[in-house]
Design an enzyme around this catalytic site. Structure first.
Site, short mmCIF file in Angstrom:
data_model
loop_
_atom_site.label_atom_id
_atom_site.label_comp_id
_atom_site.label_asym_id
_atom_site.label_seq_id
_atom_site.Cartn_x
_atom_site.Cartn_y
_atom_site.Cartn_z
N SER A 104 21.57 -2.64 34.09
CA SER A 104 21.23 -2.27 34.98
C SER A 104 21.68 -4.19 35.62
O SER A 104 22.02 -4.36 36.93
CB SER A 104 20.67 -2.49 35.85
OG SER A 104 18.97 -3.32 35.39
N SER B 181 16.26 -3.45 31.45
CA SER B 181 17.32 -3.77 30.05
C SER B 181 18.07 -4.10 29.92
O SER B 181 18.47 -4.86 28.95
CB SER B 181 18.66 -2.73 31.37
OG SER B 181 18.93 -3.05 32.86
N GLU C 134 1.12 -1.26 0.01
CA GLU C 134 0.55 0.09 -0.40
C GLU C 134 0.71 1.39 -0.11
O GLU C 134 2.18 1.06 0.45
CB GLU C 134 -1.17 0.11 1.25
CG GLU C 134 -1.82 1.01 1.30
CD GLU C 134 -3.06 0.92 2.17
OE1 GLU C 134 -4.12 1.45 2.57
OE2 GLU C 134 -2.41 -0.44 3.49
N CYS D 152 -6.14 -3.66 2.20
CA CYS D 152 -5.42 -3.87 3.03
C CYS D 152 -6.83 -4.03 4.16
O CYS D 152 -7.33 -4.88 4.41
CB CYS D 152 -5.02 -2.80 3.97
SG CYS D 152 -4.26 -2.54 5.37
N LYS E 276 -9.57 3.45 -3.06
CA LYS E 276 -9.70 2.60 -2.08
C LYS E 276 -11.23 2.77 -1.17
O LYS E 276 -11.35 4.14 -0.87
CB LYS E 276 -9.01 2.83 -0.16
CG LYS E 276 -9.20 1.82 0.77
CD LYS E 276 -7.75 2.32 1.32
CE LYS E 276 -7.65 0.79 2.88
NZ LYS E 276 -6.39 1.43 3.58
#
Length: 605
Positions: free
Chosen positions: A355, A360, A36, A169, A105
């Site tokens: 950490s 993390s 698209e 879509c 569309k």
């Protein structure tokens, strides 16, 4: 065709579309379908209001046709079109240098992340004539020697009686989908150029809709989706496919770092006719199609889309459709998105405050997965564009033959991790951070923040004459929270400072680093976070993922790639911002779930 298009990158988009046409022809295709709005990129947002956006799309289309990319190849391109003062999201079907049909569309996506009606109008075919004419822009008409073309809901019929139609879509997801009307008019092939983003388990729904459409109505369904990050927060997850009478015969990768992927299949139109004729109720509805509901038929007398029987072997259905587990989706989607963002930003890598906790470590693991995908594309798939991007990011442009020896070596150039400890940090988390960095291969720094934190406290004492304390030391909750938050906020400042200066140390000052955040969605929903700490960064790959899902992902990757992740997933979540009341080598006594008053499982439920 599955393309990684960039919003407003008209030259790059044009080259990728042209390459997909070249590959389609090389693989013997007679019909080519793209995603698209592929000529401008899906995520142009308010740039659709600019006439230049539409004009540049016309220029790209003319270039494609003048270069012969539609020669003996029916091409279905996606682009915006302005018709009678109304902006439409359109499919433009071309053959042998001529525009056969512009198909607007009719149903726009306006839920979730989509706002298509902000920029486009849904085409209402019921209030329009079936023979609307579109006058081509003067520059296009002059270049092509064609001044007008049909506009509206229709389909193409070739001289060998192959009928090809379109839906776009969102139309697949609507109750009165376009493919139903097309099937009732005897259209054999429906092409869906899509811009569908990744959501957890969304692929299963998508495949179900496509297979049920063709199993109910019969026919051949081509689904061409965009892949990658085109400049926004979304990742378009590809997985283009070809389905025949309810069975998937071709399926592209859902998570890929390649710019251009072309799927081809040889299908038998007679199989469609046979399938449909075996459904009596379908025959009854075909007879009931009236002139009022009929679609515009465009007969292309030049087009011969069928090939002689027995020249090519018919493509057989896949034994099974490939689906990733939820744990794989959680790491692969963000990994591919990060790679696109990195290479388009001009940055030379990432910096992550690591950490040793679950959040993390999840981000670090995602970057590790990214480097594995890129390494495989460069060394196994021999992807030239990926290799070019790697050489630039790693500063190896002067050595075209350079190839990293492993994903870990690639990660050493791209990912920079920093453990920012204080007196409140435990030995366990520092050890986990170091071992995970070693597993992934990142450039790792471990530093103590105590002198910086002490300086801030000393500044406050100098100004006010009073020194704040933690509750465990006799202070109030206000003092306690302020002392916790200043540690977290100073880590954010330090992260950005190191992100600017570490390239000076590691690569002679080349480039800059993007700072990665590690705040999960549960923290944002609950408010259990410090403003402007790790929640403040250039990018946060886990901002939409719950702690529960992250732990599942860590366990999965711990078994597959990085062993220390299983230990990290099993450790109790802790901020480590208060003094530890336990032994130094034990887990920290400050626990997230105790302070929140609920477990992460309850919060994620």
């Amino acid at each position: 065709c599955q393309l990684n298009q960039w919003a407003l990158d008209f030259d790059g988009n044009l080259e990728r579309v042209a390459e997909s046409c070249r590959l389609s022809r090389a693989q013997g295709a007679t019909y080519r379908l793209g995603p698209e709005l592929e000529l401008c990129g899906y995520g142009c947002e308010d740039h659709y209001y600019e006439l230049d956006t539409i004009q540049h799309c016309w220029e790209s289309l003319v270039t494609l046709l003048e270069q012969g990319h539609s020669q003996d190849l029916l091409c279905d391109f996606g682009m915006p079109v302005l018709h009678l003062g109304i902006r439409y999201n359109c499919r433009v079907l071309c053959y042998n240098g001529k525009i056969l049909l512009i198909r607007p569309k009719s149903s726009l996506a306006d839920d979730g992340n989509y706002r298509e009606s902000r920029w486009f109008t849904a085409y209402n075919g019921q209030n329009k004539s079936n023979n609307e004419t579109f006058l081509l822009p003067p520059s296009v008409a002059e270049a092509l020697g064609q001044y007008e073309c049909p506009f509206g809901l229709g389909y193409i019929q070739s001289m060998d009686s192959v009928r090809i139609g379109c839906e776009s879509c969102e139309e697949l997801w609507t109750p009165q989908a376009a493919h139903i009307g097309l099937s009732l008019e005897g259209v054999h092939i429906v092409g869906n150029g899509s811009g569908s983003h990744h959501e957890l388990r969304k692929l299963e729904k998508r495949v179900s809709l496509i297979t049920s459409a063709t199993s109910k109505c019969g026919g051949i369904y081509l689904y061409a989706n965009q892949c990658g990050c085109d400049g926004g927060r979304l990742y378009y997850d590809g997985c283009s496919m070809i389905v025949v009478n309810g069975q998937v015969v071709c399926q592209a990768s859902q998570f890929d770092v390649s710019d251009v992927t072309v799927l081809t299949a040889t299908v038998n139109i007679d199989d469609v006719e046979t399938y449909r004729s075996s459904i009596p109720s379908l025959g009854v509805q075909l007879q009931n199609t009236t002139n009022a509901t009929k679609l515009l038929q465009i007969t292309c007398r030049e087009a011969h889309l069928a090939v002689a029987p027995m020249i090519r072997k018919i493509t057989l259905p896949l034994s099974e459709v490939r689906y990733h587990s939820p744990e794989e989706e959680c790491c692969l989607g963000p990994a591919c998105w990060l790679w696109d963002y990195l290479r388009r930003s001009g940055a030379s890598g990432f910096l992550l405050p690591l950490s040793g906790g679950a959040d993390s470590s999840s981000v670090a693991a995602i970057v590790g997965v990214m480097t594995s995908l890129v390494y495989d594309a460069m060394t196994i798939q021999k992807d030239a564009q990926v290799a070019k991007d790697v050489l630039r990011i790693c500063g190896k442009q002067q050595n075209d033959d350079w190839v990293p020896s492993s994903p870990q070596e690639l990660a050493h150039y791209i990912l920079h991790t920093v453990f920012m400890g204080t007196d409140n940090s435990s030995v366990a988390t520092k050890s986990r951070a170091a071992r995970l960095s070693e597993n992934i291969g990142s450039y790792h720094v471990s530093l103590a923040m105590d002198n910086v934190v002490s300086a801030m406290i000393a500044l406050f004492t100098t100004v006010t004459g009073r020194t704040p304390s933690f509750t465990i030391q006799g202070g109030s909750m206000t003092q306690d929270l302020a002392l916790q938050n200043i540690q977290a906020r100073l880590r954010m400042v330090t992260a950005y400072f190191f992100a600017q200066l570490l390239p000076w140390i590691t690569s002679g000052g080349r480039g800059f680093l993007l700072v990665l955040g590690s705040a999960n969605v549960d923290e944002a929903l609950r408010g259990y976070m410090t403003k402007y700490d790790c929640s403040s960064a250039d990018l946060n790959p886990i901002g939409a993922i719950s702690k529960t899902d992250l732990k599942r992902m860590l366990c999965f990757l711990g078994k597959k790639k990085y062993p220390v992740l299983e230990e990290i997933a099993a450790a109790p979540p802790t901020a480590e911002l208060r003094p530890n009341s336990g032994e130094e080598d034990e887990e920290h006594s400050q626990l997230d779930e105790e302070e929140m008053g609920m477990t992460y499982d309850e919060l994620s439920w």
